[in-house]
Design an enzyme around this catalytic site. Structure first.
Site, PDB file in Angstrom:
ATOM      1  N   CYS A 180       4.721   0.879   1.629  1.00 37.28           N
ATOM      2  CA  CYS A 180       5.903   1.083   2.472  1.00 37.28           C
ATOM      3  C   CYS A 180       7.174   1.012   1.617  1.00 37.28           C
ATOM      4  O   CYS A 180       7.449   1.923   0.858  1.00 37.28           O
ATOM      5  CB  CYS A 180       5.913   0.071   3.622  1.00 37.28           C
ATOM      6  SG  CYS A 180       7.075   0.505   4.944  1.00 37.28           S
ATOM      7  N   HIS A 234       0.565   0.186   6.167  1.00 35.83           N
ATOM      8  CA  HIS A 234       0.410  -1.173   5.653  1.00 35.83           C
ATOM      9  C   HIS A 234      -1.056  -1.602   5.622  1.00 35.83           C
ATOM     10  O   HIS A 234      -1.543  -2.213   6.578  1.00 35.83           O
ATOM     11  CB  HIS A 234       1.196  -2.154   6.528  1.00 35.83           C
ATOM     12  CG  HIS A 234       2.663  -2.127   6.314  1.00 35.83           C
ATOM     13  ND1 HIS A 234       3.299  -2.963   5.422  1.00 35.83           N
ATOM     14  CD2 HIS A 234       3.633  -1.363   6.871  1.00 35.83           C
ATOM     15  CE1 HIS A 234       4.607  -2.720   5.442  1.00 35.83           C
ATOM     16  NE2 HIS A 234       4.835  -1.751   6.311  1.00 35.83           N
ATOM     17  N   GLU A 274      -2.385  -4.050   4.093  1.00 39.79           N
ATOM     18  CA  GLU A 274      -2.522  -5.515   4.114  1.00 39.79           C
ATOM     19  C   GLU A 274      -2.515  -6.072   5.533  1.00 39.79           C
ATOM     20  O   GLU A 274      -2.890  -7.235   5.754  1.00 39.79           O
ATOM     21  CB  GLU A 274      -1.413  -6.163   3.269  1.00 39.79           C
ATOM     22  CG  GLU A 274      -0.059  -6.286   3.924  1.00 39.79           C
ATOM     23  CD  GLU A 274       0.729  -4.986   4.027  1.00 39.79           C
ATOM     24  OE1 GLU A 274       1.855  -5.020   4.558  1.00 39.79           O
ATOM     25  OE2 GLU A 274       0.228  -3.926   3.567  1.00 39.79           O
TER      26      GLU A 274
END
Length: 235
Positions: A86, A203, A205
């Site tokens: 990002c 994202h 994660e």
């Protein structure tokens, strides 16, 4: 095996990144402050998401001038793995380590929610654990995720198989309706010509355990570990 997680003023996804590296894929990880000038202790570097320096001027425009980014450029030139997520992707384009750049989302609104991306190249250090054409469920969270590049750059990205992911439907169709931000050619992630620097707008994660709604994001981190060590992580 040690990963460095860069932290700038305004970074806000470093803790999730630390968690997935330490607890999910089982590697050592350290936070690396933006004033650091030496990345030699690390096998890979992750630039996580956030709003570095409050997105002043534009996303990533100030962070790319931090001292640590000189070290990142040197690290990448030596073949080190670098993943920007990002805002990290935006920083890499501002630093000239990846081509193209970003504009505000085409619809003019902040976008936060689930997206689907199709794996376009499963033969990179960031996608080894994926299958070609596999559809991953990974969330997006951005107001300036609209990736753009000139026609020659877009052509080169496709011809050189530098596009890692494209936004798609759950069935894998790349359509305008599946594009959450207006990115050119539905591009959600790319890699540099040498294959060791990657940027992704979603994202990963935030999608590493099923309790979160998807564990597909761990594939990117598992791929990096597999590339560096040969260790295959079951996902």
């Amino acid at each position: 095996m040690r990963f460095g997680i860069l932290v700038f003023p305004g970074t806000n996804c470093e803790m999730e990144t630390f968690y997935v590296l330490r607890e999910v894929v089982g590697v050592q990880a350290d936070y690396v402050w933006h004033e650091a000038r030496d990345l030699t202790p690390y096998d890979a570097v992750v630039i996580p998401g956030g709003f570095t320096y409050g997105d002043r001027v534009r996303s990533g425009a100030l962070a790319c001038r931090a001292p640590v980014m000189e070290a990142v450029a040197e690290f990448a030139a030596r073949g080190g793995l670098v993943l920007g997520i990002c805002n990290g992707f935006q920083i890499l384009t501002e630093a000239g380590l990846l081509p193209g750049g970003f504009r505000p989302n085409a619809h003019g609104r902040y976008r936060c929610g689930w997206s689907r991306v199709r794996v376009e190249n499963a033969a990179t250090p960031f996608t080894l654990a994926c299958r070609p054409g596999q559809v991953l469920k990974i969330p997006v969270s951005h107001g300036m995720g609209n990736y753009q590049a000139d026609p020659d750059t877009l052509r080169a990205l496709s011809e050189n198989q530098q596009v890692l992911f494209r936004y798609c439907t759950p069935e894998g169709a790349v359509t305008p309706g599946a594009n959450p931000n207006g990115s050119a050619e539905n591009i959600a992630g790319i890699v540099n010509r040498t294959g060791n620097v990657a940027g992704v707008m979603p994202h990963p994660e935030r999608a590493t355990e099923q309790v979160l709604g998807s564990a597909d994001g761990r594939l990117l981190f598992a791929s990096m570990v597999q590339h560096l060590t040969g260790r295959v992580i079951r996902v």
